[in-house]
Design a protein around this motif. Structure first.
Motif, mmCIF file in Angstrom:
data_model
loop_
_atom_site.group_PDB
_atom_site.id
_atom_site.type_symbol
_atom_site.label_atom_id
_atom_site.label_comp_id
_atom_site.label_asym_id
_atom_site.label_seq_id
_atom_site.Cartn_x
_atom_site.Cartn_y
_atom_site.Cartn_z
ATOM 1 N N ARG A 1 0.882 -1.165 0.000
ATOM 2 C CA ARG A 1 0.000 0.000 0.000
ATOM 3 C C ARG A 1 0.924 1.221 0.000
ATOM 4 N N VAL A 2 0.662 2.145 -0.900
ATOM 5 C CA VAL A 2 1.512 3.332 -1.056
ATOM 6 C C VAL A 2 0.648 4.581 -0.962
ATOM 7 N N ARG A 3 1.096 5.512 -0.131
ATOM 8 C CA ARG A 3 0.471 6.833 -0.031
ATOM 9 C C ARG A 3 1.368 7.807 -0.793
ATOM 10 N N TYR A 4 0.751 8.696 -1.559
ATOM 11 C CA TYR A 4 1.510 9.635 -2.390
ATOM 12 C C TYR A 4 0.628 10.815 -2.762
ATOM 13 N N ARG A 5 1.237 11.819 -3.355
ATOM 14 C CA ARG A 5 0.479 12.919 -3.925
ATOM 15 C C ARG A 5 0.511 12.779 -5.439
ATOM 16 N N ASP A 6 -0.600 13.127 -6.073
ATOM 17 C CA ASP A 6 -0.644 13.064 -7.529
ATOM 18 C C ASP A 6 -0.179 14.394 -8.122
ATOM 19 N N ILE A 7 -0.210 14.493 -9.427
ATOM 20 C CA ILE A 7 0.299 15.669 -10.132
ATOM 21 C C ILE A 7 -0.554 16.911 -9.839
ATOM 22 N N HIS A 8 -1.755 16.701 -9.276
ATOM 23 C CA HIS A 8 -2.639 17.814 -8.902
ATOM 24 C C HIS A 8 -2.521 18.148 -7.419
ATOM 25 N N ASP A 9 -1.485 17.557 -6.757
ATOM 26 C CA ASP A 9 -1.175 17.812 -5.346
ATOM 27 C C ASP A 9 -2.244 17.258 -4.397
ATOM 28 N N LYS A 10 -2.949 16.219 -4.833
ATOM 29 C CA LYS A 10 -3.964 15.580 -3.997
ATOM 30 C C LYS A 10 -3.387 14.293 -3.403
ATOM 31 N N MET A 11 -3.639 14.074 -2.100
ATOM 32 C CA MET A 11 -3.194 12.841 -1.454
ATOM 33 C C MET A 11 -3.972 11.659 -2.033
ATOM 34 N N GLN A 12 -3.249 10.595 -2.332
ATOM 35 C CA GLN A 12 -3.835 9.371 -2.882
ATOM 36 C C GLN A 12 -3.253 8.180 -2.135
ATOM 37 N N GLU A 13 -3.923 7.057 -2.270
ATOM 38 C CA GLU A 13 -3.399 5.805 -1.736
ATOM 39 C C GLU A 13 -3.746 4.716 -2.741
ATOM 40 N N ILE A 14 -2.816 3.828 -2.946
ATOM 41 C CA ILE A 14 -3.030 2.733 -3.886
ATOM 42 C C ILE A 14 -2.580 1.436 -3.233
ATOM 43 N N GLU A 15 -3.355 0.381 -3.454
ATOM 44 C CA GLU A 15 -2.927 -0.966 -3.074
ATOM 45 C C GLU A 15 -2.545 -1.663 -4.362
ATOM 46 N N ALA A 16 -1.384 -2.262 -4.361
ATOM 47 C CA ALA A 16 -0.867 -2.869 -5.580
ATOM 48 C C ALA A 16 -0.387 -4.280 -5.308
ATOM 49 N N ASP A 17 -0.485 -5.106 -6.353
ATOM 50 C CA ASP A 17 0.094 -6.444 -6.297
ATOM 51 C C ASP A 17 0.757 -6.718 -7.637
ATOM 52 N N GLY A 18 1.359 -7.885 -7.758
ATOM 53 C CA GLY A 18 1.993 -8.281 -9.008
ATOM 54 C C GLY A 18 3.091 -7.326 -9.448
ATOM 55 N N LEU A 19 3.157 -7.114 -10.754
ATOM 56 C CA LEU A 19 4.213 -6.290 -11.335
ATOM 57 C C LEU A 19 4.171 -4.852 -10.819
ATOM 58 N N LEU A 20 2.976 -4.301 -10.633
ATOM 59 C CA LEU A 20 2.869 -2.932 -10.131
ATOM 60 C C LEU A 20 3.479 -2.806 -8.738
ATOM 61 N N ALA A 21 3.227 -3.768 -7.863
ATOM 62 C CA ALA A 21 3.811 -3.741 -6.513
ATOM 63 C C ALA A 21 5.329 -3.818 -6.581
ATOM 64 N N THR A 22 5.832 -4.695 -7.432
ATOM 65 C CA THR A 22 7.280 -4.836 -7.586
ATOM 66 C C THR A 22 7.897 -3.543 -8.110
ATOM 67 N N CYS A 23 7.278 -2.971 -9.121
ATOM 68 C CA CYS A 23 7.801 -1.745 -9.729
ATOM 69 C C CYS A 23 7.770 -0.579 -8.739
ATOM 70 N N LEU A 24 6.691 -0.446 -7.987
ATOM 71 C CA LEU A 24 6.623 0.613 -6.977
ATOM 72 C C LEU A 24 7.753 0.462 -5.959
ATOM 73 N N GLN A 25 7.970 -0.753 -5.488
ATOM 74 C CA GLN A 25 9.037 -0.979 -4.503
ATOM 75 C C GLN A 25 10.407 -0.682 -5.101
ATOM 76 N N HIS A 26 10.622 -1.099 -6.339
ATOM 77 C CA HIS A 26 11.902 -0.861 -7.028
ATOM 78 C C HIS A 26 12.168 0.636 -7.129
ATOM 79 N N GLU A 27 11.175 1.402 -7.580
ATOM 80 C CA GLU A 27 11.374 2.842 -7.789
ATOM 81 C C GLU A 27 11.452 3.611 -6.465
ATOM 82 N N ILE A 28 10.659 3.212 -5.477
ATOM 83 C CA ILE A 28 10.757 3.867 -4.166
ATOM 84 C C ILE A 28 12.117 3.577 -3.541
ATOM 85 N N ASP A 29 12.644 2.369 -3.759
ATOM 86 C CA ASP A 29 14.017 2.079 -3.317
ATOM 87 C C ASP A 29 14.987 3.098 -3.908
#
Length: 173
Positions: free
Chosen positions: A112-140
Motif C-alpha cells: 500500500r503506497v500513499r503519495y500525492r498526484d500531479i494535482h497535489d492531492k493525497m492518494q493511496e493505492i494498493e498494488a500487487d503483481g508487477l505494479l507492486a514490484t515496480c513501486l518498490q523498485h522505484e521507491i528504493d
C-alpha cells in the motif's frame, strides 16, 4: 517534453536519498513529463527522478504499456510504502541505470503506497503483481537503494566491478 540522459551505475548519485518534492510546481510537472518521455524512450516501465539527475521524491510508472502504445502512465510524488504483505513474489528485475542486467529479486507481493498526484492531492493505492514490484523498485531508488542490493554479495560485487570498468573505459574515450 525532453528526453533526459540517464544516470548509470557506478554514479554515486544513485546511492543518495532524494528530498521531498514539496509544492507541485510547473517545474515538477515538466520534470514528470520529461521522465515519462525518457522512460518510454529507454524503453522502461518505471523511472525515479534520481535516474535523470534530480534528487527529488518523484517517480513515474507505466506497467501496462504495450508495443510503443502508452498504457497507463502514473506519477507518484513523495510516495511512501505504508504496508507490505508477508507473502512474497519473485520477479526478474532490470534497471535503466544498470542497463542490460537482469536478476530475480524477491519482494513483498502486495504493498500500500500513499503519495500525492500531479494535482497535489493525497492518494493511496494498493498494488500487487508487477505494479507492486515496480513501486518498490522505484521507491528504493528514492532511498538510494538499488535492486542489486537484494542479490548475493558475489553477484552484487560482479555487477559493481563490471559497471565501474565500463565507466573507466567511457571516461578514457
Amino acid at each position: 517534453m525532453t528526453i533526459r540522459p540517464l544516470v548509470i551505475l557506478p554514479d554515486a548519485m544513485l546511492r543518495q536519498a532524494s528530498a521531498p518534492v514539496g509544492a507541485v510546481t510547473p517545474e515538477i510537472r515538466r520534470l514528470a513529463d520529461d521522465m515519462l518521455e525518457t522512460m518510454y524512450d529507454a524503453p522502461g516501465i518505471g523511472l525515479a527522478a534520481v535516474q535523470v539527475g534530480e534528487l527529488k521524491r518523484l517517480l513515474v510508472l507505466d506497467v501496462v504499456r504495450d508495443e510503443g502504445v502508452d498504457g497507463n502512465p502514473m506519477i507518484f510524488i513523495d510516495p511512501e510504502i505504508t504496508w507490505k504483505s508477508e507473502e512474497a513474489n519473485i520477479y526478474r528485475e532490470g534497471c535503466l541505470s544498470i542497463p542490460e542486467y537482469y536478476e530475480e529479486v524477491e519482494r513483498p507481493a502486495q504493498v500500500r503506497v500513499r503519495y500525492r498526484d500531479i494535482h497535489d492531492k493525497m492518494q493511496e493505492i494498493e498494488a500487487d503483481g508487477l505494479l507492486a514490484t515496480c513501486l518498490q523498485h522505484e521507491i528504493d531508488h528514492l532511498n538510494g537503494v538499488l535492486f542489486i542490493d537484494y542479490l548475493s554479495k558475489l553477484k552484487r560485487d560482479r555487477v559493481n566491478t563490471k559497471f565501474a570498468k565500463l565507466a573507466r573505459q567511457m571516461a578514457r574515450g
